[in-house]
Enzyme design. Structure first.
Site, PDB file in Angstrom:
ATOM      1  N   GLU A 117       4.789  -0.995  11.745  1.00 41.77           N
ATOM      2  CA  GLU A 117       4.517  -0.081  10.628  1.00 41.77           C
ATOM      3  C   GLU A 117       3.242   0.689  10.913  1.00 41.77           C
ATOM      4  OE1 GLU A 117       4.658  -2.473   7.065  1.00 41.77           O
ATOM      5  OE2 GLU A 117       6.843  -2.573   7.104  1.00 41.77           O
ATOM      6  N   HIS A 232       2.013   4.950  -2.227  1.00 39.52           N
ATOM      7  CA  HIS A 232       3.001   4.954  -1.150  1.00 39.52           C
ATOM      8  C   HIS A 232       3.542   6.374  -1.024  1.00 39.52           C
ATOM      9  CE1 HIS A 232       6.360   3.792   1.381  1.00 39.52           C
ATOM     10  NE2 HIS A 232       5.823   2.587   1.478  1.00 39.52           N
ATOM     11  N   ARG A 281      -1.252   5.507   5.611  1.00 35.87           N
ATOM     12  CA  ARG A 281      -0.491   5.740   4.385  1.00 35.87           C
ATOM     13  C   ARG A 281      -1.142   6.769   3.467  1.00 35.87           C
ATOM     14  NH1 ARG A 281       1.583   0.304   1.723  1.00 35.87           N
ATOM     15  NH2 ARG A 281       2.942   0.346   3.521  1.00 35.87           N
ATOM     16  N   HIS A 340       1.210   2.206  -5.606  1.00 36.07           N
ATOM     17  CA  HIS A 340       1.877   1.105  -4.908  1.00 36.07           C
ATOM     18  C   HIS A 340       1.070  -0.182  -4.942  1.00 36.07           C
ATOM     19  CE1 HIS A 340       4.675  -0.566  -2.032  1.00 36.07           C
ATOM     20  NE2 HIS A 340       3.757  -0.729  -1.106  1.00 36.07           N
ATOM     21  N   ARG A 375      -5.401  -0.923   2.063  1.00 31.69           N
ATOM     22  CA  ARG A 375      -4.681  -2.078   2.596  1.00 31.69           C
ATOM     23  C   ARG A 375      -3.779  -1.665   3.751  1.00 31.69           C
ATOM     24  NH1 ARG A 375       0.382  -3.957   1.799  1.00 31.69           N
ATOM     25  NH2 ARG A 375       0.767  -2.490   0.117  1.00 31.69           N
TER      26      ARG A 375
HETATM   27  C1  SIN Z   1       6.861  -0.654   2.733  1.00 29.14           C
HETATM   28  O1  SIN Z   1       7.865  -1.305   3.016  1.00 29.14           O
HETATM   29  O2  SIN Z   1       6.745   0.525   3.022  1.00 29.14           O
HETATM   30  C2  SIN Z   1       5.756  -1.321   1.971  1.00 29.14           C
HETATM   31  C3  SIN Z   1       5.023  -2.258   2.820  1.00 29.14           C
HETATM   32  C4  SIN Z   1       3.696  -2.600   2.168  1.00 29.14           C
HETATM   33  O3  SIN Z   1       3.340  -2.012   1.177  1.00 29.14           O
HETATM   34  O4  SIN Z   1       2.982  -3.433   2.710  1.00 29.14           O
END
Ligand code: SIN
Length: 500
Positions: A117, A232, A281, A340, A375
């Site tokens: 990610e 998010h 993010r 989020h 985060r």
């Molecule tokens: C996501 O699946 O995009 C969220 C993951 C997260 O917020 O840690």
């Protein structure tokens, strides 16, 4: 009626359940507003758990990524505690029955499938059911809680107040299906999750309304880092007029190569960061916000990157799209950013103890400093697990004094939140204390919230929500530069460096 327990845990997400389990053999009362495993944000989590499991990975690398994401505002020792035990924590969850996605290696040994990610330097995200990680982990934890003899679950129940005696928190007043009662306990643990329901758009469920933070505030606990609210970048855009919880389109989709395009079909993220869709993010979320503010629309296009494999690889997202009549194999998905995660919360020390004796906090409602200004993706379920286990063990080892005897209590008559005020609070925060902030907007938010508070009864849940909203606005006003998730367009020397 007054029940007596050793520990009362308020909240039944991943942090609450883990704390309760680890506190054996202490007698634990677990308060949940819904049904066990159906309440809280954890079960909605799609991204999984970050852990340095891969051969090319180490807890140190994971810690470094966490610090970079948090813009080094993190508490370094909390980061080290989190990342060093992450691999064994994942194995513990698997041992209690969580079915993670695995594949066999050449020697026919099962290995976790590790996803990547944004802002992670290695593939280290453990998933379950593709994008159904939270639901699977909650299923396993709830089963373990159901089997545990030391935990009594109070479902459909809400803590309405914290009880105090001899200058320490000594229990909670609770409103359950049968009426008001109190639970006396030597330790009260807040595990009530986030604040998403205070914003117009969120990926959180409606019970993520800052209720635990409001209880702590009323009792006089110190909060910190409330300005750090993470948005998010990709929630499924609502139908016109809709607000509240929106389906999440997991970051793993961008990890798999899905791109962001505008209404003209143009990919715009490369203009914002060389990492494009995999930029941190907050960078992606603000870029999406900017496109929308220009009056445009934004879409997540997974047609090429995922295509026909969508239903198998991302079943939760596929189902949400289907409900809206969108086929992501054939169509780009309309998106908006949404609140989020809250990095701030009730300030806690290394033992999850708040500034008030007897009161602890864990998970999203707590601020251990582990996330700093932002985060890192997939560190939140991990935080609930690691710090929940640490806290449960700490309390089980007898690190709680005996419960104060409570002879009587006065129930707090909480009036339920009103739709109209919830919407007003949501709009005020979304416009003025959202992804892009400035002093004018924040002062306006402060005034509007004060006016709303003036019109509410002291005991109303609306008043609780407004006080939490005020703490976000006040913290955002106090921090005049931009860092991590807190972006001030009026910052004198804006620090817009990448964060995660
Ligand atoms: C996501 O699946 O995009 C969220 C993951 C997260 O917020 O840690």
């Amino acid at each position: 009626m007054i029940d007596q327990f050793d520990i009362v845990v308020i909240g039944s997400g991943i942090a609450g359940l883990t704390t309760a389990l680890a506190a054996a053999p202490k007698r634990v009362a677990l308060i949940t507003r819904g049904a066990l495993s159906r309440d809280g944000s954890s079960r909605w989590a799609q991204g999984g758990i970050a852990a340095a499991i891969g051969a090319d990975d180490t807890p140190l690398l994971h810690a470094q990524d966490t610090l970079v994401a948090g813009q080094y505002l993190n508490d370094r020792s909390a980061v080290d505690r989190l990342t060093s035990v992450a691999p064994q924590t994942v194995r513990w969850l698997a041992a209690i029955g969580a079915q993670f996605d695995t594949r066999e290696n050449a020697r026919h040994e099962k290995r976790f499938v590790l996803g990547r990610e944004a802002a992670h330097s290695r593939a280290r995200i453990v998933h379950a059911g593709g994008d159904a990680s939270g639901a699977e982990i909650m299923r396993a934890l709830a089963k373990a809680v159901g089997d545990a003899g030391h935990i009594t679950v109070f479902e459909q129940s809400q803590a309405s107040d914290l009880l105090t005696a001899h200058e320490r928190i000594c229990g909670a007043a609770v409103r359950g299906p049968q009426g008001d009662f109190a639970i006396a306990a030597a330790a009260v643990v807040l595990a009530t999750g986030g604040i998403g329901a205070l914003y117009r758009y969120t990926t959180n469920p409606s019970t993520a309304d800052g209720s635990g933070i409001a209880l702590a505030l009323r009792a006089g606990a110190v909060l910190s880092d409330m300005e750090f609210v993470q948005f998010h970048p990709t929630a499924l855009a609502p139908l016109s007029g809709h607000s509240g919880q929106l389906p999440l389109l997991t970051e793993a989709l961008r990890g798999a190569g899905a791109i962001l395009i505008n209404a003209g079909g143009r990919r715009f993220m490369l203009a914002h960061s060389p990492a494009a869709e995999l930029a941190p993010r907050d960078v992606v979320a603000r870029a999406v916000w900017a496109e929308l503010e220009r009056g445009g629309q934004v879409f997540l296009d997974a047609r090429k990157a995922v295509g026909a494999a969508f239903p198998q690889r991302f079943p939760t997202v596929f189902a949400a799209c289907q409900v809206r009549g969108i086929d992501p194999r054939e169509q780009p998905i309309p998106v908006v950013p949404a609140e989020h995660y809250l990095m701030g919360g009730v300030r806690v020390d290394v033992h999850a103890a708040s500034s008030l004796p007897g009161l602890y906090a864990v998970g999203e409602c707590a601020c251990s400093g582990v996330h700093g200004a932002n985060r890192l993706a997939s560190n939140s379920l991990l935080e609930g697990l690691v710090f929940g286990r640490e806290l449960g063990v700490h309390l089980a080892r007898g690190n709680v004094s005996t419960a104060s005897h409570i002879a009587e209590f006065t129930p707090r008559n909480i009036e339920p939140a009103t739709q109209e005020r919830a919407q007003k609070i949501g709009d005020v925060l979304w416009r003025n204390a959202g992804l892009v902030r400035d002093a004018t907007g924040l002062f306006s938010a402060r005034e509007q919230l004060a006016a709303l508070l003036h019109d509410c009864a002291e005991a109303a849940q609306d008043a609780d929500r407004i006080r939490v909203a005020q703490s976000i606005v006040d913290a955002a006003l106090a921090r005049r530069d931009s860092i991590g998730a807190h972006y001030r367009r009026d910052a004198v020397a804006a620090n817009t460096a990448a964060s995660g």
